[in-house]
Write a protein that holds these residues in place. Structure first.
Motif, PDB file in Angstrom:
ATOM      1  N   GLY A 174      -5.509  -9.794  14.817  1.00 14.09           N
ATOM      2  CA  GLY A 174      -4.313 -10.533  14.416  1.00 14.09           C
ATOM      3  C   GLY A 174      -4.548 -12.032  14.356  1.00 14.09           C
ATOM      4  N   ASP A 175      -5.805 -12.493  14.577  1.00 15.65           N
ATOM      5  CA  ASP A 175      -6.098 -13.932  14.519  1.00 15.65           C
ATOM      6  C   ASP A 175      -5.994 -14.415  13.067  1.00 15.65           C
ATOM      7  N   ALA A 176      -6.433 -13.564  12.149  1.00 12.13           N
ATOM      8  CA  ALA A 176      -6.379 -13.941  10.739  1.00 12.13           C
ATOM      9  C   ALA A 176      -5.315 -13.067  10.083  1.00 12.13           C
ATOM     10  N   PHE A 177      -4.403 -13.657   9.386  1.00 10.75           N
ATOM     11  CA  PHE A 177      -3.410 -12.937   8.571  1.00 10.75           C
ATOM     12  C   PHE A 177      -2.316 -12.211   9.365  1.00 10.75           C
ATOM     13  N   GLY A 178      -2.262 -12.384  10.670  1.00 11.24           N
ATOM     14  CA  GLY A 178      -1.162 -11.837  11.465  1.00 11.24           C
ATOM     15  C   GLY A 178      -0.935 -10.353  11.212  1.00 11.24           C
ATOM     16  N   ALA A 179       0.337 -10.007  10.955  1.00  9.89           N
ATOM     17  CA  ALA A 179       0.703  -8.593  10.800  1.00  9.89           C
ATOM     18  C   ALA A 179       0.051  -7.967   9.566  1.00  9.89           C
ATOM     19  N   ALA A 180      -0.337  -8.793   8.580  1.00  8.80           N
ATOM     20  CA  ALA A 180      -0.979  -8.240   7.378  1.00  8.80           C
ATOM     21  C   ALA A 180      -2.298  -7.550   7.723  1.00  8.80           C
ATOM     22  N   GLY A 181      -2.881  -7.918   8.890  1.00 12.04           N
ATOM     23  CA  GLY A 181      -4.146  -7.319   9.292  1.00 12.04           C
ATOM     24  C   GLY A 181      -3.999  -6.171  10.277  1.00 12.04           C
ATOM     25  N   GLU A 182      -2.781  -5.656  10.428  1.00 10.27           N
ATOM     26  CA  GLU A 182      -2.580  -4.517  11.335  1.00 10.27           C
ATOM     27  C   GLU A 182      -3.435  -3.330  10.920  1.00 10.27           C
ATOM     28  N   HIS A 183      -3.570  -3.194   9.613  1.00 11.70           N
ATOM     29  CA  HIS A 183      -4.543  -2.244   9.069  1.00 11.70           C
ATOM     30  C   HIS A 183      -5.486  -3.021   8.172  1.00 11.70           C
ATOM     31  N   ILE A 184      -6.731  -2.579   8.130  1.00 13.23           N
ATOM     32  CA  ILE A 184      -7.662  -3.193   7.190  1.00 13.23           C
ATOM     33  C   ILE A 184      -8.273  -2.101   6.326  1.00 13.23           C
ATOM     34  N   VAL A 185      -8.723  -2.520   5.153  1.00 16.58           N
ATOM     35  CA  VAL A 185      -9.466  -1.631   4.280  1.00 16.58           C
ATOM     36  C   VAL A 185     -10.872  -2.216   4.184  1.00 16.58           C
ATOM     37  N   VAL A 186     -11.867  -1.383   4.405  1.00 17.72           N
ATOM     38  CA  VAL A 186     -13.256  -1.821   4.227  1.00 17.72           C
ATOM     39  C   VAL A 186     -13.780  -1.049   3.030  1.00 17.72           C
ATOM     40  N   GLU A 187     -14.232  -1.779   2.024  1.00 13.73           N
ATOM     41  CA  GLU A 187     -14.630  -1.046   0.818  1.00 13.73           C
ATOM     42  C   GLU A 187     -15.957  -1.533   0.266  1.00 13.73           C
ATOM     43  N   ALA A 188     -16.572  -0.663  -0.540  1.00 19.91           N
ATOM     44  CA  ALA A 188     -17.869  -0.972  -1.139  1.00 19.91           C
ATOM     45  C   ALA A 188     -17.711  -2.158  -2.087  1.00 19.91           C
ATOM     46  N   PHE A 189     -18.716  -3.007  -2.102  1.00 16.52           N
ATOM     47  CA  PHE A 189     -18.742  -4.152  -3.012  1.00 16.52           C
ATOM     48  C   PHE A 189     -19.002  -3.619  -4.428  1.00 16.52           C
ATOM     49  N   MET A 190     -18.206  -4.056  -5.381  1.00 14.96           N
ATOM     50  CA  MET A 190     -18.404  -3.612  -6.766  1.00 14.96           C
ATOM     51  C   MET A 190     -19.053  -4.732  -7.563  1.00 14.96           C
ATOM     52  N   GLU A 191     -20.079  -4.384  -8.299  1.00 17.33           N
ATOM     53  CA  GLU A 191     -20.806  -5.329  -9.144  1.00 17.33           C
ATOM     54  C   GLU A 191     -20.154  -5.308 -10.526  1.00 17.33           C
ATOM     55  N   GLY A 192     -19.941  -6.444 -11.133  1.00 17.43           N
ATOM     56  CA  GLY A 192     -19.389  -6.456 -12.494  1.00 17.43           C
ATOM     57  C   GLY A 192     -18.585  -7.702 -12.768  1.00 17.43           C
ATOM     58  N   GLU A 193     -17.805  -7.643 -13.836  1.00 16.32           N
ATOM     59  CA  GLU A 193     -16.967  -8.770 -14.233  1.00 16.32           C
ATOM     60  C   GLU A 193     -15.503  -8.365 -14.045  1.00 16.32           C
ATOM     61  N   GLU A 194     -14.700  -9.288 -13.543  1.00 15.02           N
ATOM     62  CA  GLU A 194     -13.291  -8.957 -13.288  1.00 15.02           C
ATOM     63  C   GLU A 194     -12.427  -9.255 -14.506  1.00 15.02           C
ATOM     64  N   ALA A 195     -11.351  -8.522 -14.631  1.00 12.73           N
ATOM     65  CA  ALA A 195     -10.369  -8.786 -15.691  1.00 12.73           C
ATOM     66  C   ALA A 195      -8.992  -8.370 -15.173  1.00 12.73           C
ATOM     67  N   SER A 196      -7.961  -8.938 -15.792  1.00 17.38           N
ATOM     68  CA  SER A 196      -6.582  -8.657 -15.359  1.00 17.38           C
ATOM     69  C   SER A 196      -5.831  -7.982 -16.496  1.00 17.38           C
ATOM     70  N   LEU A 197      -5.238  -6.841 -16.165  1.00 18.20           N
ATOM     71  CA  LEU A 197      -4.487  -6.081 -17.163  1.00 18.20           C
ATOM     72  C   LEU A 197      -3.019  -6.092 -16.759  1.00 18.20           C
ATOM     73  N   PHE A 198      -2.126  -6.346 -17.719  1.00 17.87           N
ATOM     74  CA  PHE A 198      -0.692  -6.402 -17.419  1.00 17.87           C
ATOM     75  C   PHE A 198       0.041  -5.378 -18.267  1.00 17.87           C
ATOM     76  N   ALA A 199       0.760  -4.479 -17.590  1.00 16.65           N
ATOM     77  CA  ALA A 199       1.550  -3.479 -18.307  1.00 16.65           C
ATOM     78  C   ALA A 199       3.013  -3.650 -17.907  1.00 16.65           C
ATOM     79  N   LEU A 200       3.889  -3.687 -18.908  1.00 15.29           N
ATOM     80  CA  LEU A 200       5.325  -3.610 -18.629  1.00 15.29           C
ATOM     81  C   LEU A 200       5.642  -2.127 -18.547  1.00 15.29           C
ATOM     82  N   CYS A 201       6.235  -1.706 -17.442  1.00 19.27           N
ATOM     83  CA  CYS A 201       6.400  -0.266 -17.175  1.00 19.27           C
ATOM     84  C   CYS A 201       7.870   0.051 -16.933  1.00 19.27           C
ATOM     85  N   ASP A 202       8.319   1.195 -17.487  1.00 21.44           N
ATOM     86  CA  ASP A 202       9.715   1.593 -17.254  1.00 21.44           C
ATOM     87  C   ASP A 202       9.816   2.828 -16.363  1.00 21.44           C
ATOM     88  N   GLY A 203       8.730   3.138 -15.660  1.00 24.65           N
ATOM     89  CA  GLY A 203       8.725   4.315 -14.792  1.00 24.65           C
ATOM     90  C   GLY A 203       7.933   5.442 -15.416  1.00 24.65           C
TER      91      GLY A 203
END
Ligand code: GLY
Length: 430
Positions: A174-203
């Protein structure tokens, strides 16, 4: 028609600008807004987190549509509160916003529904030793993420095992990020280029906006500390039509179907942070809102009426919508306070033409305020200049041209926004 926009950053200025371009005569209210949004509508002094007062304001002012910029009120249930009173609002319910609000939830969701993402494990506060052992077993590089909201700073890429263990320990204690760190996710590092996709969704159905890329690091060459974003451009050339189709088929559509199956249909803006790996696009993270500064390039390229689109979204009528194809490209460059994202000074007088906009160049304000009749700096990311052009280099030329006319003490901006896109375009030309 009356529209309420919630937020105060460059993203919300861009949203307000795009809504103001609608053919519908709309009165725009922005809570709390910034000096830029006050040029387009009426700023209302209500904090983004004050859901009760926002709801009362919407009822008293007969707001027809509310658009939420930042994630926190969405995760806190603003959509549920407005919908319970029969008010139209753009965004996911609190349950659906867990896609951003809880990385533990979103990773488990992706695993269950076969959506491509990095291999991972989740740990709670009582699983400190298990987390240490997992990191040692997996090795580095490895990514440690606080599960909860951490203002975009909760994902740490670690290049050494002891570094990853110290990061995970700090989060779990809880030293870093307070309650946001109550759970953590540890995940594999992904190699590549990042991009952002935006979808307007109605359900059920969705429409996809232009794919974008942003620059998260403060320094040129994408070096230095992480920021909220120093610039962006769209459409991102890395997202070829084939990759867009693949991301829709393997990520966006299964996400919507999965959320329906979970009993939390996803409405609002789905922002998928992608890594384009050698195995295809994979999800880095979901966000339940527009990106900042990606909104400042995605919306200027949108040819369709945003008010119409938002109403269709809230009414579950996106099925019949086909967006007009975009033309050209957009780029934006953020002008920041020197020192950001570490300590910086505020209150510097901003000079130059910040207010006038054209169809081709816009200045979207973020960390600004009026003081004694002057516009002064009031945040790390002060403003962003966005421009559209025939291609990314042309849009960048325009944006940098206008940026050069605006100044304040200690102003800082990156001079290499779009370098990946330009490199890719140059390679394609050869
Ligand atoms: N540009 C990154 C974000 O909005 O989260």
């Amino acid at each position: 028609m009356r529209i309420l926009i919630i937020g105060s950053g460059g993203r919300e200025h861009a949203l307000t600008w795009a809504l103001a371009r609608s053919t519908h005569a709309a009165e725009l209210y922005i809570a709390p807004g910034n000096p830029g949004t006050s040029l387009l509508g009426i700023n209302v002094d209500i904090a983004v987190g004050d859901i009760d007062t926002l709801l009362r304001f919407a009822q008293e002012h007969q707001i027809d549509l509310t658009v939420v910029g930042p994630e926190q009120p969405l995760v806190d249930g603003i959509v549920d509160a407005f919908q319970a009173e029969g008010l139209a609002i753009v965004g996911p319910t609190a349950a659906a916003a867990q896609l951003e609000g809880s990385k533990a939830f979103s990773k488990a969701f992706m695993a269950k529904h076969g959506i491509p993402t990095a291999a991972y494990a989740t740990f709670g506060r009582d699983q400190h030793d298990e987390a240490m052992a997992y990191i040692a077993e997996q090795g580095a590089p490895i990514v440690v993420k606080a599960s909860g909201l951490a203002a975009g700073k909760g994902a740490v890429v670690c290049t050494a095992v002891d570094d990853a263990q110290a990061t995970a320990s700090g989060m779990l204690r809880g030293d870093a990020f307070g309650a946001a760190g109550e759970h953590i996710v540890v995940e594999a590092f992904m190699e590549g280029e990042e991009a952002s996709l935006f979808a307007l969704c109605d359900g059920t159905d969705y429409v996809l906006l232009a794919p974008a890329q942003d620059h998260k690091r403060v320094g040129e060459g994408d070096t230095g500390l992480n920021t909220g974003g120093m610039g962006a451009y769209a459409p991102a050339p890395v997202m070829t039509p084939g990759l867009i189709d693949e991301a829709c088929r393997t990520i966006v559509e299964p996400t919507l179907a999965g959320m329906r199956a979970e009993g939390s249909p996803y409405t609002g803006i789905l922002y998928v942070g992608l890594m384009i790996t050698s195995e295809g696009p994979k999800v880095v993270e979901y966000n339940c809102r527009f990106g900042d500064p990606e909104t400042q390039v995605v919306l200027p390229l949108l040819k369709d009426d945003l008010i119409d689109l938002f109403f269709k979204l809230t009414q579950g009528q996106l099925r019949d919508v086909t967006l007009t194809p975009t033309e050209g490209a957009a780029a934006c460059v953020v002008l920041a306070s020197g020192g950001y994202p570490a300590a910086y000074e505020k209150g510097k007088t901003i000079t130059g033409d910040v207010d006038s906009v054209s169809d081709e160049v816009m200045v979207f304000q973020a960390g600004t305020k009026q003081h004694n009749g002057h516009l002064v700096t009031a945040g790390g990311r002060v403003l962003a200049v966005s421009a559209i052009g025939g291609d990314i280099p042309a849009a960048l030329d325009r944006a940098y041209g206008r940026l050069g006319e605006i100044s304040f003490g200690d102003a800082y901006y990156r001079r290499d926004i779009g370098w990946r896109a330009i490199e890719r375009l140059n390679t394609a030309d050869r």
